[in-house]
Write an enzyme that holds these catalytic residues in place. Structure first.
Site, PDB file in Angstrom:
ATOM      1  N   PRO A 224       7.354  54.242  39.327  1.00 18.04           N
ATOM      2  CA  PRO A 224       7.431  53.236  40.390  1.00 18.04           C
ATOM      3  C   PRO A 224       6.209  53.293  41.311  1.00 18.04           C
ATOM      4  O   PRO A 224       5.496  54.309  41.325  1.00 18.04           O
ATOM      5  CB  PRO A 224       8.694  53.628  41.165  1.00 18.04           C
ATOM      6  CG  PRO A 224       9.380  54.669  40.375  1.00 18.04           C
ATOM      7  CD  PRO A 224       8.411  55.246  39.409  1.00 18.04           C
ATOM      8  N   PRO A 225       5.974  52.230  42.063  1.00 19.80           N
ATOM      9  CA  PRO A 225       4.801  52.200  42.954  1.00 19.80           C
ATOM     10  C   PRO A 225       4.810  53.365  43.940  1.00 19.80           C
ATOM     11  O   PRO A 225       5.867  53.767  44.419  1.00 19.80           O
ATOM     12  CB  PRO A 225       4.961  50.881  43.723  1.00 19.80           C
ATOM     13  CG  PRO A 225       5.898  50.075  42.926  1.00 19.80           C
ATOM     14  CD  PRO A 225       6.741  50.991  42.127  1.00 19.80           C
ATOM     15  N   GLY A 226       3.647  53.897  44.190  1.00 17.19           N
ATOM     16  CA  GLY A 226       3.498  54.932  45.214  1.00 17.19           C
ATOM     17  C   GLY A 226       3.932  56.322  44.809  1.00 17.19           C
ATOM     18  O   GLY A 226       4.050  57.213  45.639  1.00 17.19           O
ATOM     19  N   THR A 227       4.161  56.536  43.503  1.00 19.39           N
ATOM     20  CA  THR A 227       4.619  57.865  43.098  1.00 19.39           C
ATOM     21  C   THR A 227       3.447  58.788  42.752  1.00 19.39           C
ATOM     22  O   THR A 227       3.662  59.897  42.289  1.00 19.39           O
ATOM     23  CB  THR A 227       5.575  57.785  41.889  1.00 19.39           C
ATOM     24  OG1 THR A 227       5.075  56.799  40.995  1.00 19.39           O
ATOM     25  CG2 THR A 227       6.971  57.432  42.319  1.00 19.39           C
ATOM     26  N   LYS A 229       0.467  58.041  40.767  1.00 16.89           N
ATOM     27  CA  LYS A 229      -0.223  57.924  39.466  1.00 16.89           C
ATOM     28  C   LYS A 229      -1.743  57.936  39.671  1.00 16.89           C
ATOM     29  O   LYS A 229      -2.457  58.700  39.024  1.00 16.89           O
ATOM     30  CB  LYS A 229       0.202  56.624  38.752  1.00 16.89           C
ATOM     31  CG  LYS A 229       1.683  56.588  38.456  1.00 16.89           C
ATOM     32  CD  LYS A 229       2.098  55.315  37.785  1.00 16.89           C
ATOM     33  CE  LYS A 229       2.030  54.096  38.685  1.00 16.89           C
ATOM     34  NZ  LYS A 229       2.989  54.076  39.789  1.00 16.89           N
ATOM     35  N   THR A 230      -2.198  57.093  40.583  1.00 14.54           N
ATOM     36  CA  THR A 230      -3.636  57.036  40.839  1.00 14.54           C
ATOM     37  C   THR A 230      -4.115  58.362  41.410  1.00 14.54           C
ATOM     38  O   THR A 230      -5.181  58.864  41.036  1.00 14.54           O
ATOM     39  CB  THR A 230      -3.932  55.893  41.826  1.00 14.54           C
ATOM     40  OG1 THR A 230      -3.207  54.749  41.400  1.00 14.54           O
ATOM     41  CG2 THR A 230      -5.396  55.575  41.895  1.00 14.54           C
ATOM     42  N   HIS A 446      29.263  41.606  64.180  1.00 15.39           N
ATOM     43  CA  HIS A 446      28.795  41.630  62.788  1.00 15.39           C
ATOM     44  C   HIS A 446      28.477  43.077  62.356  1.00 15.39           C
ATOM     45  O   HIS A 446      28.959  43.551  61.333  1.00 15.39           O
ATOM     46  CB  HIS A 446      27.549  40.736  62.662  1.00 15.39           C
ATOM     47  CG  HIS A 446      27.044  40.580  61.267  1.00 15.39           C
ATOM     48  ND1 HIS A 446      27.245  39.437  60.530  1.00 15.39           N
ATOM     49  CD2 HIS A 446      26.347  41.432  60.465  1.00 15.39           C
ATOM     50  CE1 HIS A 446      26.692  39.592  59.335  1.00 15.39           C
ATOM     51  NE2 HIS A 446      26.132  40.807  59.281  1.00 15.39           N
ATOM     52  N   GLU A 447      27.689  43.756  63.169  1.00 19.12           N
ATOM     53  CA  GLU A 447      27.302  45.137  62.807  1.00 19.12           C
ATOM     54  C   GLU A 447      28.507  46.067  62.836  1.00 19.12           C
ATOM     55  O   GLU A 447      28.642  46.948  61.990  1.00 19.12           O
ATOM     56  CB  GLU A 447      26.203  45.650  63.750  1.00 19.12           C
ATOM     57  CG  GLU A 447      24.871  44.920  63.631  1.00 19.12           C
ATOM     58  CD  GLU A 447      24.362  44.806  62.204  1.00 19.12           C
ATOM     59  OE1 GLU A 447      24.562  45.717  61.401  1.00 19.12           O
ATOM     60  OE2 GLU A 447      23.765  43.754  61.893  1.00 19.12           O
ATOM     61  N   HIS A 450      30.337  45.811  59.619  1.00 18.96           N
ATOM     62  CA  HIS A 450      29.756  46.649  58.550  1.00 18.96           C
ATOM     63  C   HIS A 450      30.173  48.108  58.755  1.00 18.96           C
ATOM     64  O   HIS A 450      30.568  48.794  57.819  1.00 18.96           O
ATOM     65  CB  HIS A 450      28.222  46.606  58.619  1.00 18.96           C
ATOM     66  CG  HIS A 450      27.626  45.347  58.083  1.00 18.96           C
ATOM     67  ND1 HIS A 450      27.917  44.855  56.851  1.00 18.96           N
ATOM     68  CD2 HIS A 450      26.732  44.481  58.630  1.00 18.96           C
ATOM     69  CE1 HIS A 450      27.228  43.738  56.649  1.00 18.96           C
ATOM     70  NE2 HIS A 450      26.508  43.479  57.725  1.00 18.96           N
TER      71      HIS A 450
HETATM   72  P1  ATP Z   1       0.810  52.000  42.392  1.00 20.20           P
HETATM   73  O1  ATP Z   1       1.600  51.945  41.138  1.00 20.20           O
HETATM   74  O2  ATP Z   1       1.359  51.097  43.450  1.00 20.20           O
HETATM   75  O3  ATP Z   1      -0.662  51.881  42.201  1.00 20.20           O
HETATM   76  P2  ATP Z   1       0.540  54.833  42.496  1.00 20.20           P
HETATM   77  O4  ATP Z   1       1.639  55.504  41.755  1.00 20.20           O
HETATM   78  O5  ATP Z   1      -0.768  54.719  41.823  1.00 20.20           O
HETATM   79  O6  ATP Z   1       1.046  53.434  43.023  1.00 20.20           O
HETATM   80  P3  ATP Z   1      -0.872  56.291  44.452  1.00 20.20           P
HETATM   81  O7  ATP Z   1      -1.878  55.255  44.766  1.00 20.20           O
HETATM   82  O8  ATP Z   1      -1.276  57.402  43.586  1.00 20.20           O
HETATM   83  O9  ATP Z   1       0.402  55.584  43.871  1.00 20.20           O
HETATM   84  O10 ATP Z   1      -0.261  56.897  45.776  1.00 20.20           O
HETATM   85  C1  ATP Z   1      -0.454  56.318  47.037  1.00 20.20           C
HETATM   86  C2  ATP Z   1      -0.541  57.382  48.084  1.00 20.20           C
HETATM   87  O11 ATP Z   1       0.695  58.054  48.203  1.00 20.20           O
HETATM   88  C3  ATP Z   1      -1.540  58.457  47.751  1.00 20.20           C
HETATM   89  O12 ATP Z   1      -2.803  58.134  48.215  1.00 20.20           O
HETATM   90  C4  ATP Z   1      -0.981  59.661  48.475  1.00 20.20           C
HETATM   91  O13 ATP Z   1      -1.409  59.653  49.819  1.00 20.20           O
HETATM   92  C5  ATP Z   1       0.504  59.427  48.479  1.00 20.20           C
HETATM   93  N1  ATP Z   1       1.178  60.199  47.405  1.00 20.20           N
HETATM   94  C6  ATP Z   1       1.864  59.703  46.371  1.00 20.20           C
HETATM   95  N2  ATP Z   1       2.383  60.692  45.627  1.00 20.20           N
HETATM   96  C7  ATP Z   1       1.995  61.837  46.175  1.00 20.20           C
HETATM   97  C8  ATP Z   1       2.195  63.214  45.847  1.00 20.20           C
HETATM   98  N3  ATP Z   1       2.906  63.593  44.781  1.00 20.20           N
HETATM   99  N4  ATP Z   1       1.632  64.133  46.655  1.00 20.20           N
HETATM  100  C9  ATP Z   1       0.910  63.777  47.723  1.00 20.20           C
HETATM  101  N5  ATP Z   1       0.686  62.511  48.096  1.00 20.20           N
HETATM  102  C10 ATP Z   1       1.217  61.535  47.337  1.00 20.20           C
END
Ligand code: ATP
Length: 631
Positions: A224-227, A229-230, A446-447, A450
């Site tokens: 998923p995004p932000g995990t 990978k990059t 409402h809240e 819930h």
């Molecule tokens: P996308 O699929 O959206 O490109 P991604 O999986 O490539 O997302 P990254 O760009 O690698 O995500 O992560 C974004 C930021 O989140 C990183 O620059 C870092 O600061 C933080 N981050 C994510 N995972 C970790 C981790 N395991 N340890 C430390 N920092 C992390």
């Protein structure tokens, strides 16, 4: 010496400048006053002042005045002062038709003595001004085109416009090593081990090849995004002592046909020249999307060519050539199957959202640069951020520091982190959004609806606080602490639907009227119900059938993958499921009406009600009811 080549664009600018200069020089001070035929005949010809007439390109007649006869003409004497005498023309006449001019001249000189008759000389001359009048707009358009092209290619960092077919990959070598290392990547233990192995393949290939093993060609990072990978790939660049080519899948995609494919060719050519090396293609789904056989609009031809080239290149370099291709995507389901087959990206490394322990480690990485107060409790923080990705955690840390800085405190404390979390989850507080007391009352009911319903439902997550301060788009919110679970049961789904309907039900019970404030809840409930019935096989009437399509191809189709009759049955079942849940919630809230009233009063007074207040009004939540919720 390494002589720097002048760019073609510079030459073009020089050319344009020269044209402008010539046009300036040929035009200034050279302007010959234009007169009409009538003026010419009356003031000059009749005075017998004309020395000669030159017709240029059959369009302009230049009039030369006799130098010794000048005193007779008022105009001429003036002209002489400015331009000197007869070596250059003093006047010009624009000719409509040459024949007409000749006729009029003959007519006017009818009575002249033969020696006074003026003859016409015909001259053909290159006219700079005419030339410039058509070349300038063209040159101008050309320069605009070059400018746009330059902007486009500089986005791809391909250098000048003439090598935009070259790969735009950034090359990191031993000397320009990335500063990110595996120390900066928290958690992801298995992924790190696998990826370290790849680095090892490149560094010590003989370990593997002597046993006959083939070094993998491609490794796909999926998650998923932000995990991270990059981040992981950048850490490989930092750790591996080999050249590392880094680029994003979208950099292959240009508006020009064939550019993508030639960039792929160039990338692999360069990688092979630098072998052993690693190529990293981020967001590979930009080019690697499944090729669609029924491509009615033929809109993706260029992308498909690029993908075909990528497939060919992956096949093209033999095993053990010392080039390994890493790629990352969060949509592995939509990738072309050919890309994932053995011999291409055959190794898949899955990155999941971090567990609570991993979240704590990620917090540790990101609080390194912060000045922290003594009250920071990372364990608690990581528990309160379920489902958060590494990128979310990095964002919370930064946001907490900003909040502390705004308060002018010199340390970041736990409360700053909590506020940062709330802000990231719910958006910015907008306290002045609700101005009328009546609206505030509706939101409070409402809240409270819930809150009371979820408090008494067995499978709903723990409720942490309820607020009627508007945040982001929402007017109020109930904050839960979701359980970390991988699967969701049917009863959990139904309880969640009931809790989501609690707000709308409370409004109906109390006011006998309903408002538009339940839009988000109803949207969520309807989607959940369709998921349960059409995808997850959780409806008895429809049975264990799923119309889910993991390849994503159905999304592009205009027809549903089921019959009209099935569509009607699905709609009926979804309606039944939601209305049954609605009735159940109504009974629940009628039963606990006093709690609903008490909580609403408290909400109107305090705006934010936390767990202690909730327990005071509704009693301790029966823990045996709540499964294994994290509290
Ligand atoms: P996308 O699929 O959206 O490109 P991604 O999986 O490539 O997302 P990254 O760009 O690698 O995500 O992560 C974004 C930021 O989140 C990183 O620059 C870092 O600061 C933080 N981050 C994510 N995972 C970790 C981790 N395991 N340890 C430390 N920092 C992390």
């Amino acid at each position: 010496m390494n002589k720097k080549k002048k760019s073609p664009v510079l030459w073009l600018y020089l050319l344009l400048f020269s044209i402008l200069l010539i046009s300036f020089l040929t035009n200034t001070g050279n302007k010959i006053p234009e007169i009409s035929w009538l003026e010419f005949e009356r003031d000059i010809l009749s005075q017998n002042d004309v020395e000669k007439i030159e017709v240029i390109n059959q369009s302009v007649a230049l009039i030369y005045i006799k130098s010794e006869e000048g005193s007779g003409s008022e105009i001429k004497s003036l002209q002489d002062r400015f331009y000197g005498s007869a070596s250059r023309p003093q006047y010009s006449i624009r000719l409509g038709s040459l024949e007409n001019f000749e006729k009029k001249l003959d007519e006017a000189q009818k009575d002249f003595a033969p020696e006074d008759q003026v003859q016409i000389r015909y001259v053909d001359r290159f006219e700079w001004s005419a030339f410039l009048s058509w070349i300038m707009p063209l040159a101008f358009l050309f320069l605009i085109w070059i400018f746009i092209l330059g902007r486009m290619t500089s986005r791809g960092r391909a250098g000048s416009m003439f090598n935009f077919t070259k790969s735009t990959a950034k090359l990191t070598t031993k000397e320009t090593k990335s500063s990110i290392t595996f120390d900066d990547v928290a958690g992801l233990k298995e992924a790190k081990t696998e990826i370290m192995e790849i680095v090892d393949f490149l560094k010590n290939p003989e370990h593997y090849t002597r046993l006959g093993a083939k070094i993998p060609k491609g490794v796909m990072l999926v998650g998923p995004p932000g995990t991270g990978k990059t981040l992981l790939a950048k850490a490989v660049a930092g750790e591996a002592q080999v050249p590392f080519f880094f680029l994003s899948g979208s950099e292959f995609v240009e508006m020009f046909v064939g550019v993508g494919a030639s960039r792929v060719r160039d990338l692999f050519k360069q990688a092979k020249e630098h072998a052993p090396s690693i190529v990293f293609i981020d967001e590979i789904d930009a080019v690697g999307r499944a090729r669609n056989r029924a491509n009615v609009f033929q809109a993706n031809d260029e992308r498909e060519n690029t993908l075909n080239q990528l497939l060919a290149e992956l096949d093209g370099f033999g095993v053990n050539t010392g080039v390994i291709v890493l790629a990352a995507t969060n949509r592995a389901d939509i990738l072309d199957k050919a890309l994932l087959r053995p011999g291409r990206f055959d190794r898949h490394i899955y990155l999941e959202l971090p567990s609570q322990k991993e979240r704590m480690e990620i917090f540790k990485v990101h609080i390194r640069p912060l000045k922290l107060a003594a009250d920071i409790d990372l364990e608690n923080l990581s528990k309160l951020c379920p489902g958060f990705s590494g990128a979310d955690i990095a964002n919370i840390c930064n946001e907490a520091a900003l909040i502390a800085a705004r308060k002018k405190s010199d340390k970041v404390c736990q409360a700053d982190f909590m506020r940062a979390r709330d802000r990231i989850v719910g958006g910015i507080e907008r306290k002045n959004k609700i101005t009328s007391a009546k609206e505030k009352e509706i939101i409070a009911y409402h809240e409270a609806g819930h809150a009371v319903s979820s408090w008494h439902l067995k499978h709903v997550d723990s409720l942490m606080k309820v607020s009627i301060i508007p945040r982001g788009k929402s007017l109020g919110s109930a904050w839960y602490l979701p359980e970390e679970r991988q699967i969701v049961t049917k009863s959990q789904f139904i309880d969640q639907i009931c809790a989501s309907l609690g707000g709308r039900v409370a409004e109906e019970i109390v006011f006998g009227d309903v408002s538009s404030g339940a839009l988000d809840d109803l949207e969520k409930v309807t989607k959940q119900a369709y998921n349960m019935v059409a995808y997850l096989g959780l409806d008895e009437e429809i049975g264990p059938i799923s119309f889910y399509d993991s390849t994503g191809k159905n999304e592009q189709m205009l027809v549903k993958p089921y019959s009209e009759e099935m569509a009607q049955r699905i709609d009926r079942e979804v309606h039944k499921l939601v209305t049954t849940a609605y009735e159940r919630t109504r009974e629940l809230l009628m039963e606990h009406r006093d709690e609903l009233e008490a909580l609403t009063r408290l909400l109107i007074k305090k705006e934010v009600v936390d767990k202690d207040d909730l327990e005071e009004i509704m009693g301790k939540r029966n823990t045996s009811l709540q499964g294994e919720s994290v509290r």
